[in-house]
Design a protein around this motif. Structure first.
Motif, short mmCIF file in Angstrom:
data_model
loop_
_atom_site.label_atom_id
_atom_site.label_comp_id
_atom_site.label_asym_id
_atom_site.label_seq_id
_atom_site.Cartn_x
_atom_site.Cartn_y
_atom_site.Cartn_z
N ARG A 1 -11.68 -38.00 72.98
CA ARG A 1 -12.79 -38.27 71.96
C ARG A 1 -14.08 -37.62 72.57
NH1 ARG A 1 -12.50 -44.47 70.86
NH2 ARG A 1 -14.57 -44.29 71.57
N GLU A 5 -19.47 -39.67 71.14
CA GLU A 5 -18.68 -40.78 70.53
C GLU A 5 -18.52 -42.01 71.49
OE1 GLU A 5 -14.41 -41.64 68.39
OE2 GLU A 5 -15.52 -39.56 67.97
N ILE A 6 -17.82 -41.62 72.37
CA ILE A 6 -17.78 -42.84 73.41
C ILE A 6 -19.09 -43.33 73.89
CG2 ILE A 6 -16.65 -43.38 75.90
CD1 ILE A 6 -14.57 -41.12 75.18
N ALA A 8 -21.85 -43.43 72.22
CA ALA A 8 -22.27 -44.43 71.03
C ALA A 8 -21.79 -45.48 70.99
CB ALA A 8 -22.17 -43.50 69.83
N THR A 9 -20.32 -45.61 71.01
CA THR A 9 -19.48 -46.84 70.92
C THR A 9 -20.25 -47.92 72.01
OG1 THR A 9 -17.77 -45.49 70.01
CG2 THR A 9 -17.14 -47.65 70.92
N ILE A 10 -20.32 -47.41 73.13
CA ILE A 10 -20.60 -48.33 74.22
C ILE A 10 -22.00 -48.71 74.04
CG2 ILE A 10 -21.04 -48.45 76.74
CD1 ILE A 10 -18.65 -46.43 77.06
N ALA A 12 -23.44 -49.12 71.18
CA ALA A 12 -23.37 -49.98 70.18
C ALA A 12 -23.00 -51.50 70.81
CB ALA A 12 -22.77 -49.73 69.18
N TYR A 13 -21.93 -51.36 71.54
CA TYR A 13 -21.29 -52.77 72.10
C TYR A 13 -22.54 -53.32 72.90
CZ TYR A 13 -19.24 -55.64 75.30
OH TYR A 13 -18.75 -57.19 76.17
N SER A 29 -28.17 -48.71 79.52
CA SER A 29 -28.28 -47.64 78.36
C SER A 29 -28.62 -46.27 78.89
CB SER A 29 -29.22 -47.91 77.36
OG SER A 29 -28.57 -48.92 76.28
#
Length: 167
Positions: A1, A5-6, A8-10, A12-13, A29
């Motif tokens: 990926r 994208e990775i 952004a996922t982290i 968001a978590y 962050s």
């Protein structure tokens, strides 16, 4: 990926996490973005001079040299432009972000063999990760684990491939 994208996922978590206070979230962050976003990471990544010398030594002896990398497409494109003198050495490149599969997945090595019409027994794969070497060896490719530049040169000399003199 893609790395974006990775990340952004982290992020968001992390934003929704109740395990960390706001100062920790802000710190994590920033670190995450500095370490993994392609435009940031590319500023600190450099070709390994000894390995560049080794690739040039192979080329001088008439061998083809291929790059197998687990980089995402965006980071590779940035690095390819920034270090074209390094990447131009290679006769072919397999980038996991482009191929949608990476080391140590056997499909990555099979794609390389098929794309460049290579026979496994005619290939030597050098990598610093033993599991990547094991996957290549399972397909009949000779593998050398890079623990140091000297160890690689010694292993290559033992099998009669190329004698490298450090610059």
């Amino acid at each position: 990926r893609p790395t974006h994208e990775i990340v952004a996922t982290i992020l968001a978590y992390l934003a929704n996490s109740t395990e960390h206070n706001n100062a920790e979230k802000k710190f994590y962050s920033k670190v995450l973005q500095q370490m993994f976003l392609p435009e940031k990471l590319s500023k600190i990544m450099q070709p390994i001079e000894n390995m560049m010398h080794l690739a040039k030594s192979f080329k001088k002896k008439g061998y083809n040299v291929y790059l197998l990398s687990n980089l995402d497409t965006e980071l590779f494109e940035i690095l390819n432009k920034k270090h074209s003198d390094f990447f131009d050495i290679f006769d072919g490149k397999m980038i996991s972000g482009t191929e949608k599969v990476g080391k140590p997945d056997p499909r990555f090595y099979i794609k390389l063999l098929e794309k460049y019409n290579l026979q496994p027994t005619d290939c030597i794969f050098i990598d610093d990760e033993p599991e990547n070497i094991k996957a290549a060896c399972n397909l009949g490719i000779h593998g050398i684990v890079k623990t140091s530049f000297k160890s690689v040169c010694d292993d290559l000399q033992k099998i009669g491939i190329v004698k490298v003199v450090s610059e």
